[in-house]
Enzyme design. Sequence first.
Site, PDB file in Angstrom:
ATOM      1  N   TRP A  69      -8.819  -4.255 -29.803  1.00 46.10           N
ATOM      2  CA  TRP A  69     -10.087  -4.989 -29.684  1.00 46.10           C
ATOM      3  C   TRP A  69     -11.207  -4.052 -29.269  1.00 46.10           C
ATOM      4  CZ3 TRP A  69     -10.653 -10.697 -27.949  1.00 46.10           C
ATOM      5  CH2 TRP A  69      -9.973 -11.519 -28.840  1.00 46.10           C
ATOM      6  N   LYS A 168      -8.519 -15.304 -25.737  1.00 43.06           N
ATOM      7  CA  LYS A 168      -7.276 -15.855 -26.261  1.00 43.06           C
ATOM      8  C   LYS A 168      -6.714 -16.883 -25.294  1.00 43.06           C
ATOM      9  CE  LYS A 168      -3.497 -13.209 -26.758  1.00 43.06           C
ATOM     10  NZ  LYS A 168      -2.737 -12.201 -27.510  1.00 43.06           N
TER      11      LYS A 168
END
Length: 210
Positions: A69, A168
């Site tokens: 990420w 998430k």
Amino acid sequence: MATRIKNKKLSKSSRAWMKEHIDDFYVQKAQKEGYRARAAYKLLEINEKTGLIKKGMTVVDLGSAPGSWSQVAGQLVGDAGTLIASDILPMDTLENVTFIQGDFREEAVFNQIMNEVGGRAVDVVLSDMAPNTSGMAAVDQPRMMYLCELAVDFALKVLPEGGALIMKVFQGEGSQELRAQMQKQFSKIKSIKPAASRPRSKEMFWVAIK
């Protein structure tokens, strides 16, 4: 006399997982395109849909290791932007990324992160954090919800109005309660299930605008 050590055979489920992982389209794509993990494509798709991470922005990536990420976000903010990544685990160096190893809950580590922010507004907080799963929902789900709560607390501390949290979440016990709480703290929350998320996975990504 040399002793021959018999290799321990993988279980049937482990062999199936290994085959699925090796054959996985996004695993192969990540290897070809130089990303550290298939998770890179989850953030790429989320950002294609939301356009939240742009050149010149300041982004903080929580629980960043191994760094896929951070790779994506570092490319998106570019040389004019600031990407600060933090994890308890070590992470190899990345271009356009400042890495701080430590627990962001600790005051000293939080202060280090904010020193790197340097008085700029934090535009986006990222959290792809997840616990080491045991396969038992009664254990894994509370651990995941705790990590989500930590990410939310951090985002609320550092984001200005209009700033975004991309996080998430595991769908399950506690997730709806957390979302209800966040709806009081953020102006908008959207759920995204990227194509790179395996269909059977409980993971979902929430995009929350403060």
